[in-house]
Design an enzyme around this catalytic site. Structure first.
Site, PDB file in Angstrom:
ATOM      1  N   TYR A 262     -11.462   0.584  10.124  1.00  0.00           N
ATOM      2  CA  TYR A 262     -12.742   1.260   9.507  1.00  0.00           C
ATOM      3  C   TYR A 262     -13.023   0.455   7.646  1.00  0.00           C
ATOM      4  CZ  TYR A 262      -8.885   3.166   6.760  1.00  0.00           C
ATOM      5  OH  TYR A 262      -7.704   3.539   6.437  1.00  0.00           O
ATOM      6  N   LYS A 263     -12.378  -1.075   8.114  1.00  0.00           N
ATOM      7  CA  LYS A 263     -12.681  -1.611   6.750  1.00  0.00           C
ATOM      8  C   LYS A 263     -14.016  -2.221   6.880  1.00  0.00           C
ATOM      9  CE  LYS A 263      -8.075  -0.798   4.256  1.00  0.00           C
ATOM     10  NZ  LYS A 263      -8.655   0.374   3.907  1.00  0.00           N
TER      11      LYS A 263
ATOM     12  N   ASP B 258       1.151  -6.108   6.876  1.00  0.00           N
ATOM     13  CA  ASP B 258       0.296  -4.748   7.705  1.00  0.00           C
ATOM     14  C   ASP B 258      -1.127  -5.521   6.515  1.00  0.00           C
ATOM     15  OD1 ASP B 258      -2.565  -3.016   6.365  1.00  0.00           O
ATOM     16  OD2 ASP B 258      -0.953  -1.619   5.372  1.00  0.00           O
TER      17      ASP B 258
ATOM     18  N   PHE C 261       0.860  -1.377   0.012  1.00  0.00           N
ATOM     19  CA  PHE C 261      -0.157   0.214  -0.183  1.00  0.00           C
ATOM     20  C   PHE C 261       0.894   1.418  -0.138  1.00  0.00           C
ATOM     21  CE2 PHE C 261      -3.155   3.001   1.130  1.00  0.00           C
ATOM     22  CZ  PHE C 261      -4.163   2.911   1.065  1.00  0.00           C
TER      23      PHE C 261
ATOM     24  N   ARG D  29     -12.304  -1.250  -8.171  1.00  0.00           N
ATOM     25  CA  ARG D  29     -12.658  -2.567  -7.091  1.00  0.00           C
ATOM     26  C   ARG D  29     -13.671  -3.039  -6.442  1.00  0.00           C
ATOM     27  NH1 ARG D  29      -8.167  -1.439  -2.572  1.00  0.00           N
ATOM     28  NH2 ARG D  29      -9.962   0.049  -2.235  1.00  0.00           N
TER      29      ARG D  29
END
Length: 410
Positions: free
Chosen positions: A233-234, A208, A131, A382
């Site tokens: 938060y995902k 990660d 990321f 996505r």
């Protein structure tokens, strides 16, 4: 599901899959979407659990009525939620996970701690599908400490080749830092195999898990991982900007000292000493005052995920993403779309990436029709159907909308 002889997947077949779904009831634990809306971006921002409003309101009431006295309870929140994540989300032990700060800050703390614990080793190792914030953090650390950052090439669909990784690991590598699930393609790395390879050459391993925590098994304990960071938060549905978490294996906590010394990481924070002495255990990875309202908001999503169970969530995530692949092959391939995620369900997380030269245009058109995916440049759509609340018919309907647009735009 996706074979040359399989009959087309009908909408009724998708509805039947929903009727047979053991996780179907969890959808009712989330705030409803507006009529007709389809949300396919749970891998970027999860939906709001019904409990979130009331639990944050309770904290606001405590602030109003008790004011500073409420810290008697609040001070335990980062560790309490960290322990819940450890026990039900990422396979760790109590006292190995704590919540606070952003993912970027926690990544820096963990990576810097690893560098400090590996004197004489001058290489940081990562991959080019990591990321962006991970890359920036490692670039920063390398610049500050005159280290060499080596970035390994990856396959854009299947991710990092473990033979390429093995060849790059040597006695100069201090830290191997990788994403468990690649944010673009969704490619899932074998955490146990990769961690063992790092340890075989004496490197520390930092994962990660932002795109895997809450959707697939994250075997930190059994894999031997040294450290990990992850956002909430995902798939954990903690809300926009919710604090992240950091994991440090108990056996490494004494020697892994993070560089940002703040009073909440002090052994006796209210002694107001002029000299920093790190707290025992995972508390030393705290820095300043926790953001209590946003940290408390994480708890309902963690509880909901724990109730559903990671194994069931991963199984449903594989089914949802397999449905996307099947429909993409059947409906979208003739319109120039290609699947840019691993086709082997065991090698991917819970999102699928589709490629098309006009991907950005398609995403804008979908959003205009209340279908929400996301776009990753230059040409990727996505689709993240979070298994806690996404129905199979939602996937079918979203793909049908994309199919309809493709017939007009392509």
């Amino acid at each position: 599901m996706n074979t040359a002889t399989s009959p087309p997947i009908t909408r009724e077949a998708a509805l039947q899959m929903d009727r047979e779904d053991p996780l179907a009831a969890f959808r009712d634990r989330f705030a409803p979407l507006k009529e007709g809306a389809l949300y396919m971006d749970g891998n970027s921002l999860g939906r709001q659990p019904n409990e979130t409003g009331p639990i944050v309101s309770q904290a606001l009431a405590a602030w109003r009525d008790e004011m500073i006295i409420a810290w008697r309870e609040w001070i335990r929140v980062p560790r309490r939620i960290g322990d819940a994540i450890a026990q039900s989300i990422v396979e760790a032990r109590p006292g190995e996970v704590i919540v606070g700060d952003s993912t970027s800050v926690n990544l820096y703390k963990a990576a810097a701690a690893a560098v400090g614990a590996q004197p004489g080793r001058r290489t940081l190792l990562t991959s080019d599908d990591n990321f962006p914030t991970d890359m920036y953090t490692l670039q920063s650390l390398a610049a500050q400490h005159a280290l060499y950052l080596k970035v390994l090439p990856t396959d854009p669909v299947n991710g990092l080749d473990l033979q390429v990784l093995r060849a790059a690991l040597d006695s100069d590598v201090a830290l191997l830092a990788l994403s468990h699930v690649a944010y673009r393609s969704g490619a899932l790395l074998d955490m146990t195999a990769v961690t063992q390879m790092a340890h075989d050459c004496g490197a520390l391993m930092l994962w990660d898990v932002s795109h895997s925590a809450g959707s697939v098994r994250v075997p930190l304990e059994s894999s031997g991982a040294d450290m990990a960071v992850g956002c909430t938060y995902k798939y954990l549905n903690g809300g926009p900007g919710a604090p992240s978490f950091v994991y440090v294996r108990a056996s490494e906590q004494q020697r892994l000292r993070q560089p940002l010394w703040g009073w909440f990481g002090h052994r006796e924070q209210f002694a107001m000493s002029d000299t920093f002495e790190p707290a025992e255990g995972i508390d030393s990875f705290l820095v300043g005052i926790p953001a209590i309202l946003s940290t408390i908001a994480i708890e309902p999503g963690v509880r909901c995920t724990a109730d559903a169970g990671i194994d069931r969530l991963q199984a449903k995530g594989q089914q949802l993403t397999e449905l996307i692949i099947t429909l993409a092959d059947e409906w979208l391939a003739p319109c120039g779309f290609s699947v840019a995620s691993p086709r082997d369900a065991a090698r991917r997380g819970s999102h699928i990436t589709l490629k098309h030269p006009r991907a950005k245009e398609f995403v804008r058109a979908l959003i205009a029709q209340d279908v929400t995916p996301d776009f990753r440049p230059p040409d990727m759509i996505r689709l993240g159907p979070a298994p806690l609340y996404t129905r199979f018919v939602d996937v079918w309907d979203a793909m049908q909308q994309l199919r309809s647009l493709a017939s007009k735009i392509s």
